[in-house]
Design a protein around this motif. Structure first.
Motif, mmCIF file in Angstrom:
data_model
loop_
_atom_site.group_PDB
_atom_site.id
_atom_site.type_symbol
_atom_site.label_atom_id
_atom_site.label_comp_id
_atom_site.label_asym_id
_atom_site.label_seq_id
_atom_site.Cartn_x
_atom_site.Cartn_y
_atom_site.Cartn_z
ATOM 1 N N SER A 48 27.417 -32.868 -1.545
ATOM 2 C CA SER A 48 26.000 -32.963 -1.878
ATOM 3 C C SER A 48 25.102 -32.819 -0.652
ATOM 4 N N SER A 49 25.607 -33.211 0.506
ATOM 5 C CA SER A 49 24.782 -33.101 1.710
ATOM 6 C C SER A 49 24.572 -31.656 2.139
ATOM 7 N N ASN A 50 25.480 -30.772 1.702
ATOM 8 C CA ASN A 50 25.389 -29.377 2.127
ATOM 9 C C ASN A 50 24.741 -28.452 1.092
ATOM 10 N N ILE A 51 24.731 -28.857 -0.163
ATOM 11 C CA ILE A 51 24.227 -27.951 -1.209
ATOM 12 C C ILE A 51 22.818 -27.464 -0.873
ATOM 13 N N MET A 52 21.918 -28.394 -0.610
ATOM 14 C CA MET A 52 20.533 -27.988 -0.383
ATOM 15 C C MET A 52 20.320 -27.384 1.001
ATOM 16 N N THR A 53 21.160 -27.753 1.958
ATOM 17 C CA THR A 53 21.069 -27.114 3.277
ATOM 18 C C THR A 53 21.180 -25.609 3.140
ATOM 19 N N TYR A 54 22.168 -25.166 2.354
ATOM 20 C CA TYR A 54 22.387 -23.719 2.215
ATOM 21 C C TYR A 54 21.543 -23.112 1.091
ATOM 22 N N ALA A 55 21.237 -23.898 0.056
ATOM 23 C CA ALA A 55 20.308 -23.397 -0.965
ATOM 24 C C ALA A 55 18.962 -23.062 -0.342
ATOM 25 N N ASN A 56 18.572 -23.847 0.644
ATOM 26 C CA ASN A 56 17.256 -23.637 1.252
ATOM 27 C C ASN A 56 17.200 -22.423 2.180
ATOM 28 N N THR A 57 18.338 -21.767 2.412
ATOM 29 C CA THR A 57 18.295 -20.481 3.120
ATOM 30 C C THR A 57 17.840 -19.357 2.205
#
Length: 350
Positions: free
Chosen positions: A37-46
């Motif tokens: 869950s900590s990474n989903i939005m990190t990469y979605a936001n690219t």
């Protein structure tokens, strides 16, 4: 929108569902734990409106002559997509510079030339044989008899550039050491506009075994707003999510409720509705092989199948948000501990 959500749940569980079955559904919902869950939005936001816009103004330009299946414009469009993947360092599943699966002329409708599906591939780290497909069609209607170009910015330029941006995001995650556990195929179909022939060919001649294909997340028009939602554009139609895998349906809803809160409209999620959308786009050739699907769709609008479907009319912020939803859903399926199962093989439901 709440009423449509409630109707969907009633359809899933049934008005006379036994307490035992209701408990199984709740257990299925409770079993879904968001992966990384900590990474989903990190990469979605690219995934950004700006990059989607840049790609779509190129893809839905006059250079590609309406992208009619098998014709020169579509072949140029396929080269544009291929060049993007090569520039981004996203490989072909064939392990070569060839990204194409040829679809013979004799398989297509009369008077069409040989065409091609286009595939890019990110190999999974722990279960590479298990395949998540994200798809969209790259063809459109070509040029009219009076010389008007059918630009197809929404249909399906919006889905095409969404795939490209998602591939870039997953590839960046892999470069950073957070690549998906399962493999992801970004599959651009030809010949959807002449009867889903490109996806039919793939389903008959799969590059990866269908028994290992977990899901097809298919996108066909996600950049606009239909007349039913003029006063609330924070929506997307979902079709097919509960047909074969209730786990897929509840994954989709959990991802949305956790990160995006888009109104998921299920009004067309029935084979009896008059438009028959469930059978009209490329996902259906997977569903007919018992592969779970979600069809993402913004509904028809006044520019549908008209030369006026141009990139200046796309809502790019909305396209970004919808693309992120699909990316995060694919992330979950690709990274959760167990493989996505169809209902008849799901131990929780049986």
């Amino acid at each position: 929108m709440k009423s449509f959500f409630i109707l969907s749940i009633i359809a899933l569980v049934g008005t006379c569902a036994s307490p035992k079955y209701t408990a199984k559904i709740q257990n299925l919902k409770d079993s879904i734990k968001i992966a990384d869950s900590s990474n989903i939005m990190t990469y979605a936001n690219t995934i950004t409106a700006r990059e989607l816009s840049i790609l779509l103004f190129q893809f839905a330009s006059k250079e590609f002559e309406g992208r009619k299946a098998g014709e020169a414009g579509e072949k140029k469009a396929a080269q544009f997509i291929k060049a993007y993947y090569q520039k981004e360092g996203i490989p072909s599943p064939f392990g070569t510079s060839n990204y194409s699966q040829q679809v013979p002329a004799e398989f297509l409708s009369k008077n069409y030339s040989t065409s091609e599906n286009l595939l890019a591939f990110i190999e999974g780290s722990t279960n590479p044989e298990e395949i998540v497909i994200i798809s969209a069609h790259m063809d459109h209607l070509g040029i009219s008899n009076n010389g008007a170009i059918y630009y197809g910015a929404d249909d399906d330029g919006s889905g095409t550039v969404a795939l490209m941006e998602m591939a870039q995001a997953f590839n960046q995650a892999k470069k950073d050491g957070h690549g998906p556990k399962r493999s992801i195929v970004f599959l651009h179909f030809t010949a959807e506009e002449i009867g889903k022939r490109g996806s039919e060919y793939y389903a008959s001649h799969p590059v990866f075994p269908l028994k290992n294909t977990l899901v097809d997340l298919n996108i066909d028009m996600i950049g606009r707003v239909d007349n039913l939602h003029k006063n609330n554009d924070n929506y997307i139609y979902l079709i097919g999510s509960d047909k074969l895998s209730k786990e897929l349906h509840f994954i989709s809803e959990k991802i949305n409720n956790s990160f995006f809160k888009i109104d998921l409209d299920y009004r067309y999620n029935t084979e009896q509705e008059k438009n028959r959308y469930y059978t009209r786009s490329d996902h259906y050739n997977f569903a007919s092989k018992d592969i779970p699907v979600i069809f993402y769709f913004n509904g028809e609008h006044e520019d549908y199948h008209q030369p006026t479907d141009t990139p200046d009319k796309i809502n790019y912020n909305l396209l970004e948000k919808r693309t992120k939803l699909i990316f995060a859903t694919a992330w979950q399926i690709a990274n959760q501990e167990h493989r996505l199962e169809i209902d008849k093989k799901n131990d929780i439901l049986n």
